[in-house]
Enzyme design. Sequence first.
Site, PDB file in Angstrom:
ATOM      1  N   LYS A 113      -0.836 -14.692  -5.413  1.00 11.77           N
ATOM      2  CA  LYS A 113       0.539 -14.255  -5.173  1.00 11.77           C
ATOM      3  C   LYS A 113       1.377 -15.356  -4.534  1.00 11.77           C
ATOM      4  O   LYS A 113       2.563 -15.495  -4.842  1.00 11.77           O
ATOM      5  CB  LYS A 113       0.559 -12.994  -4.301  1.00 11.77           C
ATOM      6  N   LYS A 197      -6.270  -9.899 -15.075  1.00 10.82           N
ATOM      7  CA  LYS A 197      -6.364  -8.433 -15.012  1.00 10.82           C
ATOM      8  C   LYS A 197      -5.042  -7.755 -15.405  1.00 10.82           C
ATOM      9  O   LYS A 197      -3.959  -8.332 -15.201  1.00 10.82           O
ATOM     10  CB  LYS A 197      -6.801  -7.988 -13.609  1.00 10.82           C
ATOM     11  N   LYS A 200       0.436  -4.383 -12.420  1.00  6.90           N
ATOM     12  CA  LYS A 200       1.781  -3.807 -12.336  1.00  6.90           C
ATOM     13  C   LYS A 200       2.841  -4.894 -12.377  1.00  6.90           C
ATOM     14  O   LYS A 200       3.964  -4.668 -12.784  1.00  6.90           O
ATOM     15  CB  LYS A 200       1.957  -3.077 -10.996  1.00  6.90           C
TER      16      LYS A 200
END
Length: 329
Positions: A113, A197, A200
Amino acid sequence: MNKQRIFSGIQPSGNLHLGNYLGAVKNWIKLQNDYDSIFCIVDLHAITVPQTPQELSKKIFEVAKLYLAAGIDPGKSIIFVQSRVNEHAELMWLLNTITKTSDLTKMTQFKDKSAKEANFESVSAGLLNYPILMAADILLYDTNLVPVGEDQLQHIELTRKLGRKFNQQFGETFVIPEEFIRKEGKRIMGLDNPLDKMSKSASSEYNRINLLDSPEIITKKIMKAITDSEQGIEYSDQKPALKNLLNIFSSITNLTPEKIASTYKDNGYKEFKEDLAEAVVDYLKPIQERYNKISDETVKKVLDNGAARARKLAQIKMKEVKKKMGMII
Ligand code: AMP
Ligand code: TRP
C-alpha cells in the site's frame, strides 16, 4: 464448558467481493455454530487510506447488510462497527508502546500500500500502525481463532508477538490467538491478473466479482477473465489464470479442482467459463435475494445491539489491561 471465541473483520472500503466471501465469510457462517463469534466492520482500518465520508457510511451499512444476507445470525454472533467501541483505539495506543517500527515496515500489506504513495515520507502513520489496531481488535476479546484469508497471516503473527510480549512484561493478560485459514478460497486472484489477489482497491472492475453484481455483469466479467495462452483445461501452476478459475469453481461446488478440470479436459475455455459463470450466479443469488429484503431499520438495530454487547466485553478487558500497566482505574 465455555465455547472458544472467534473474531474477524472486513474493511468497509469498497464492494465485498468473491475473495472476501470464499476466503473469510463462508467460513464464519459455519464457525458461528460452534464458536462464540464476533464479526466486526473495521471502519478505523478503512480510513488508513482516504475515504469519502458519505461513501464510508454507505459502505459500513452495506457490509453489515451483506453479513446478514450471507447468513451471519445476530442471534448467534455479535455484529458491530469498530469505531463504536472506543476500546479498540485505546488498546491500540497501549500496544503501540510495545511495538517495534521494524515489525511494521516489513509487513507485506504495508509495503504494497505504501508503494502506491509518491514517496515514503507522505505515507500516513495510520497505514504503518494498521496491524497494531488489528492486534487490539483480536486481543481485546480473548480471541482463540481468527478466520481470515491468507493475506492476513502476517498480521496475526504480529498479534501473537504483541500478546506474548505484553503478557511477559505485565503478567498474563491476553489469550494468544491462532489463525484459521482454509486451503480452498484462501487466496482468490484477480480475474484480470492471476498473480495478484482479487481486491476491493484494484482499479479495474474486471479484477473482481462483487457479491452484489447482477447476473449479466458476473457473466461478462468471467467471460472476459484472462486465461492462459495454451488451450486445454488442467489444474496446474503453469496455468495460474485457469488455476484461479478452477479454485473459484471448486470453492463454490465443493468438488476438487482436479475433478472439475477432468470434466472439462476436452472442452474449450468458452464452455468452461459459461458453466462457471452460471455456477457463480446461482451461488450468489440467495445472498442477493436476502440482501434486498433486509430493511435499514433491521441493520441499525443489529448494529446498536452488537456495539452494546461488544462494548461490555471490551470494557472489562481494558480495565484489566490498564490496571496491569499501572494506570489508576
Ligand atoms: P479486506 O477486503 O482486506 O477487508 O479483507 C477481508 C477478509 O477477506 C480478510 O479475511 C481477507 O483475508 C479476506 N480476503 C480479501 N481478499 C481476499 C482474496 N482475494 N482471497 C481470499 N481472501 C481474501
Ligand atoms: N486487516 C483485515 C483485512 O484487511 C481486517 C481486520 C481488521 C481483521 N481487524 C481484524 C481481520 C481482526 C481479522 C481480525 O482483511
